[in-house]
Design an enzyme around this catalytic site. Structure first.
Site, PDB file in Angstrom:
ATOM      1  CB  THR A 185      -0.886   0.028   1.261  1.00  0.00           C
ATOM      2  OG1 THR A 185      -0.020   0.109   2.394  1.00  0.00           O
ATOM      3  CG2 THR A 185      -1.745  -1.213   1.367  1.00  0.00           C
ATOM      4  CD  GLU A 330      -5.071  -2.779   1.876  1.00  0.00           C
ATOM      5  OE1 GLU A 330      -5.326  -2.309   0.737  1.00  0.00           O
ATOM      6  OE2 GLU A 330      -4.619  -2.093   2.800  1.00  0.00           O
ATOM      7  CE  LYS A 439     -18.046  12.702  12.293  1.00  0.00           C
ATOM      8  NZ  LYS A 439     -18.044  11.643  13.291  1.00  0.00           N
ATOM      9  CD1 TRP A 444     -18.699  13.677   6.814  1.00  0.00           C
ATOM     10  CD2 TRP A 444     -19.508  11.837   7.773  1.00  0.00           C
ATOM     11  NE1 TRP A 444     -18.040  12.616   6.286  1.00  0.00           N
ATOM     12  CE2 TRP A 444     -18.523  11.482   6.861  1.00  0.00           C
ATOM     13  CE3 TRP A 444     -20.155  10.858   8.514  1.00  0.00           C
ATOM     14  CZ2 TRP A 444     -18.189  10.160   6.651  1.00  0.00           C
ATOM     15  CZ3 TRP A 444     -19.828   9.568   8.297  1.00  0.00           C
ATOM     16  CH2 TRP A 444     -18.841   9.218   7.376  1.00  0.00           C
TER      17      TRP A 444
END
Ligand code: ADP
Length: 547
Positions: A185, A330, A439, A444
């Site tokens: 990654t 993944e 936030k 949000w």
């Protein structure tokens, strides 16, 4: 009761044999800047045998890691086809990483042999003395004598090495659960983490890529792999083309819009795959230099959210269907692909098309909230996505052979770090990466939704929204905008905010706007919000504040 069916391993050795005989006429074409060079899968088979003999001669045995530091080209494809088929482990290194990351990854993976593109020799030479396990460097399409190597490292020329070998090699059928390839990654948070794919996982995943539920690859296709082979194995296109007999078109290092379009004009691919920023660049070039690209029946876009306006531009102005997908290192790449269900029409159809897509049959999914409570798949409730399945990793690689979980698993499920909703018919819509969530006063604001809306303004080429600290609201969205060249009247912050006000509540509207020449990108071409946040924190980002 047991079945009467025979058992057989899903082995990439079998795949190599199949592709290079049954699909011997399929081709791998590499662009050289002005023209193309071409090899058939049949030729690839003979060269794979020579390469396997050469690697065996260098001492490469089962489980040894063989790395690449290369562009997408036919020689890279040869390494892809050969290394797993001989039982070794293919490791495509990201050529755009910072030296420290590259050194960490190659040492962590314990790479023994590295194939290096001639044009990348000087970049590689700088890190080579710090790669402790590398014993052989093989220079491809370049001057091997130009590479200065430390003591204990042998340097070879690829073609010379192949010429000296017999063209026959007995690729043995392998245990389908053994390691075939690995990828890291990008390490947006902490050190990069290694994922090790098996023959079985790559085979199953590539089979899915060939189906109409994903790319629908067929022997009649020419697939343009713009996505680099170091980005999750080019989303398995090398293996999927071997399964389907689709020919491959490789751009090598010619990745700017102008050469990409010249190559498309000459080679007329029928399908292609790349991250959104590549399509943004192509759309901008096509706006000033019109060209018929309707030979592309369909292109796949993923790795980051595809702006709906860009999808519509390709479909309505260029006759090219853009298919959106979601995945991760993944998940071997493909987790979802956005093909609308039967009967979806008009705006409803677009609603499906712009979502991240429908889950693949072998990818199980669920959403959980911050407390770990399951969230219903009602198309509205938000939660963190978790997945599991035979092409999803169950842990991260550790050289001590004790796989590490790094807090990314929940009772055997992979925690993706992606936040979104799932409809009852299995379509995923992402609103954010957990680490990019903004936030404001505890409420949000979805950066993906807001970016898509800013990018829907005709004067905007690219926009990235990231959270910045705010005394009153803890955090507020800041917008980085790249304006489109020659889009008539350039929009200012107030105009763009007014444009947003059509769909967003007043408290959500950003007050901080910055106009930049380019959004910083990660090594695989995604918006680099970490870099934006850092630039903002260091006071390097001049912004306008609207109150
Ligand atoms: P990196 O983490 O280095 O970017 P990956 O390529 O594995 O490496 O990235 C996977 C992540 O990319 C996903 O977890 C998700 O956040 C993002 N992503 C992939 N496809 C999409 C998409 N279609 N829409 C939004 N985000 C996406």
């Amino acid at each position: 009761m047991l079945s009467t069916m025979q058992d057989g391993p899903l082995s990439l050795a079998n795949l190599l044999r199949y592709a290079t005989s049954v699909h011997a006429d399929a081709t791998v074409t590499t662009w050289t800047g002005r023209a193309a060079r071409r090899r058939t899968f049949g030729e690839l088979g003979a060269r794979a045998a020579r390469l396997a003999n050469a690697l065996r001669g260098l001492g490469v045995g089962p489980s040894d890691r063989v790395a690449t530091f290369m562009w997408n080209n036919s020689e890279h494809m040869e390494v892809y086809a050969t290394v797993p088929a001989m039982g070794a482990v293919l490791h495509a290194l990201n050529i755009r990483l910072f030296p420290e990351q590259l050194v960490f990854i190659a040492n962590h993976a314990e790479d023994r042999v590295v194939f290096v593109d001639g044009s990348l020799v000087s970049t590689f030479e700088d890190v080579l003395p710090r790669l402790h396990t590398v014993r052989h460097v093989i220079v491809v399409n370049g001057d091997a004598s130009a590479l200065r190597a430390p003591r204990g490292v042998e340097v070879h020329d690829y073609e010379t090495l192949l010429e000296a070998q017999p063209g026959v090699y007995d690729f043995l059928v392998l245990d389908e659960r053994s390691a075939a390839a690995m990828c890291y990654t990008s390490g947006t948070t902490g050190d990069p983490k290694g994922v090790v794919y098996s023959h079985r996982s790559l085979y199953l995943h590539a089979m899915h890529v060939t189906t109409p539920a994903a790319m629908g690859l067929a022997a009649s296709d020419t697939c343009l792999a713009i996505v680099p082979m170091f980005h999750v194995n080019a989303w398995s296109l090398p293996f999927a083309s071997m399964l389907s007999g689709a020919s491959l078109l490789m751009p090598d290092r010619f990745l700017q819009p102008e050469p990409l379009l010249a190559m498309m004009e000459a080679e007329r691919p029928t399908t292609a795959a790349a991250v959104p920023t590549i399509w943004t660049g192509l759309a901008a070039r096509l706006a000033t230099h019109p060209q018929d690209i309707s030979h592309l029946r369909e292109v796949v876009v993923g790795g980051a959210a595809m702006p709906p306006t860009l999808m519509k531009t390709f479909e309505e102005q260029h006759g090219v269907k853009v298919v959106h997908g979601w995945g991760m290192t993944e998940t071997s790449s493909v987790g979802t692909v956005a093909h609308p269900p039967a009967g979806a029409a008009g705006e409803d159809r677009w609603r499906y098309r712009v979502s991240q897509g429908r889950f693949a049959p072998l990818v199980e999914f669920r959403l959980k909230d911050d407390n770990g409570t399951p969230v219903p798949h009602d198309g509205a409730s938000l939660g963190e996505l978790q997945v599991r399945g035979p092409w999803v990793t169950g842990s991260y690689y550790s050289p001590s052979d004790e796989p590490v979980e790094a807090g990314a698993f929940d009772d055997g499920w992979l925690r993706t770090g992606d936040v979104g909703r799932i409809s009852p018919d299995g379509f995923l819509t992402l609103v954010d990466r957990a680490k990019d969530v903004i936030k404001s006063g505890g409420e949000w604001i979805s950066s993906i939704d807001m970016e898509n809306d800013v990018m829907a303004h005709p004067a905007v080429a690219e926009a990235a929204i990231f959270g910045v600290p705010d005394e009153r609201w803890d955090e507020r969205p800041c917008v980085a905008v790249v304006l489109r060249n020659g889009a008539g009247e350039p929009a200012d912050a107030a105009t763009l905010r007014e444009h947003l006000a059509e769909n967003w509540a007043k408290w959500q509207l950003p007050e901080r706007w910055t106009f930049v020449a380019e959004i910083p990108k990660t090594s695989v071409g995604k918006f680099d919000k970490k870099a934006l946040r850092r630039q903002y924190a260091d006071g390097r980002l001049a912004f306008i504040r609207l109150d």
